[in-house]
Design an enzyme around this catalytic site. Sequence first.
Site, short mmCIF file in Angstrom:
data_model
loop_
_atom_site.label_atom_id
_atom_site.label_comp_id
_atom_site.label_asym_id
_atom_site.label_seq_id
_atom_site.Cartn_x
_atom_site.Cartn_y
_atom_site.Cartn_z
N ARG A 132 7.24 4.53 -4.48
CA ARG A 132 8.67 4.30 -4.79
C ARG A 132 8.80 3.13 -5.77
NH1 ARG A 132 9.37 2.82 1.26
NH2 ARG A 132 7.49 1.80 0.54
N VAL A 174 -15.18 -2.33 4.28
CA VAL A 174 -15.68 -2.79 5.59
C VAL A 174 -15.59 -4.31 5.64
CG1 VAL A 174 -17.61 -2.81 7.20
CG2 VAL A 174 -17.32 -0.87 5.66
N GLY A 209 -13.16 -6.47 5.19
CA GLY A 209 -12.28 -7.20 4.27
C GLY A 209 -12.99 -8.11 3.29
N ASP A 252 -10.78 3.43 13.02
CA ASP A 252 -11.03 2.51 11.90
C ASP A 252 -12.46 1.96 11.98
OD1 ASP A 252 -9.85 0.55 9.74
OD2 ASP A 252 -10.81 -0.74 11.22
N LYS A 311 -15.93 2.54 9.52
CA LYS A 311 -16.72 1.42 9.01
C LYS A 311 -18.18 1.54 9.47
CE LYS A 311 -12.66 -1.55 8.75
NZ LYS A 311 -11.77 -2.46 9.49
#
Length: 430
Positions: free
Chosen positions: A47, A130, A132, A199, A203
């Site tokens: 958007r 993986v 951060g 999640d 990873k």
Amino acid sequence: MADSVKVALLGCGTVGGEVARLLHEQADELAARAGAPVELAGIAVRRPDKHPELPRHLLTSDAEALVNSDVDVVVELIGGIDPVRKWLLSALHQGKSVVTANKALLAEYSAELSEAADASGADLYFEAAVAGAIPLLRPLRESLAGDRITRVLGIVNGTTNYILSAMDETGSGYAETLDEASRLGYAEADPTADVDGYDAASKAAILASLAFHTRVTAHDVHREGIGAIGAADIDAAKALGRTVKLLAICERVLDAEGGESVSARVYPAMIPRSHQLAGVNGAFNAVYVEADAAGELMFFGHGAGGSPTASAVLGDLVAVARNRVLGGRGPRESAHAALPVRPMGMTPTRYHISLDVADKPGVLAQVALVFAEHDVSIAAVRQRDADSTASLVVVTHLAPDAALQSTVDDLAKLEVVREVISVMRVEGDD
Ligand code: NDP
Ligand code: HSE
């Protein structure tokens, strides 16, 4: 200095927004490190009218057109599988390098994406997928490429670590702690992928693939979430000098004939409070790696968040830009070992089993017999009495997971066992 490296940014939310900001604020530094200006050629969002903070001329809702435009690198920070998969395949087939933080996509389609990158000679980098900000995939892919990794054990999901740490600290239950985590912004509006372990399983698939030079997908990873952990489980762990963590475990396992396979699994487990991972609290991530020559290594830091994750994305972006400027490529997929993935039932694990039993002679003998029948060795037994009942806690030695499951099933059938109160896996030496 060479011509600029043109970048298409797909997605400008939590992570993409920070990447756009840093690309602007650190343009000179990044250009110096990459060897050419790293120029943002366009930003695709769902958007555009919701992004007044971004330069209008860069914004588009047509990600596909942006990928097909005159860009050198595609940075994908949208997430999910479709339609992102086809856009990234298209970019790679055109020889455009890709940087992504999309663990869900990589855990299923890494082979397809890597083959597309190889076919055109493009780069595929995904450090942010993986843990951060923590530099972890590059050490596995490059620094340890000459070593033999035997184990990767980690806390790779910040949301669940925040919840389990808070339960350990306050003694509160799962549901109220999840509510609190949502209120404070640690858990997403839909926390399913985190609390059910999806999640972490994605990873784990990425980590196992890199560590063992084998294609491991999310479907190969045994997965259990934290939804069934209650305050009683946390208390039981405390009584044993342990704490509960959601672990991603990737191991090289030897069978009786010396054949190697890979085990990849995600589940909550009790670990000793003295373990390196036990002190990793809140939303932090930490990953422990064992390799033959390097020995034990520990990686720790922020596993999520816009700015920490953007740090990993920009590190990749500088690397692929540098490759463009100087020529050459970063590391390709390494899947030459092609080890089989060991089914969970055959994987050696340990259990902590808590039983509500009748308190009368012969009960312990009946319980012990069930363990013996399944060839499961008992490491410790504790009993706590209350009136005519007792709670019996049994901790096992290592045994195949299927044998432990069958033991629990048969214990539940014993007349003297009123209830199997809890079953949890145990990791780490006592
Ligand atoms: P967000 O939901 O915050 O942002 C997603 C962005 O993608 C938004 O800008 C959205 O547009 C845009 N988008 C969605 N669909 C489309 C579409 N069809 N076409 C164009 N743009 C689209 O996600 P995050 O920044 O949190 O996550 C991005 C990726 O990074 C995911 O793969 C995630 O797993 C990964 N990651 C995230 C971490 C984190 O801490 N958040 C940590 C590590 C990895 P609009 O703004 O208009 O809605
Ligand atoms: N939801 C993830 C976490 C974000 O809680 O760790 C990072 O992948």
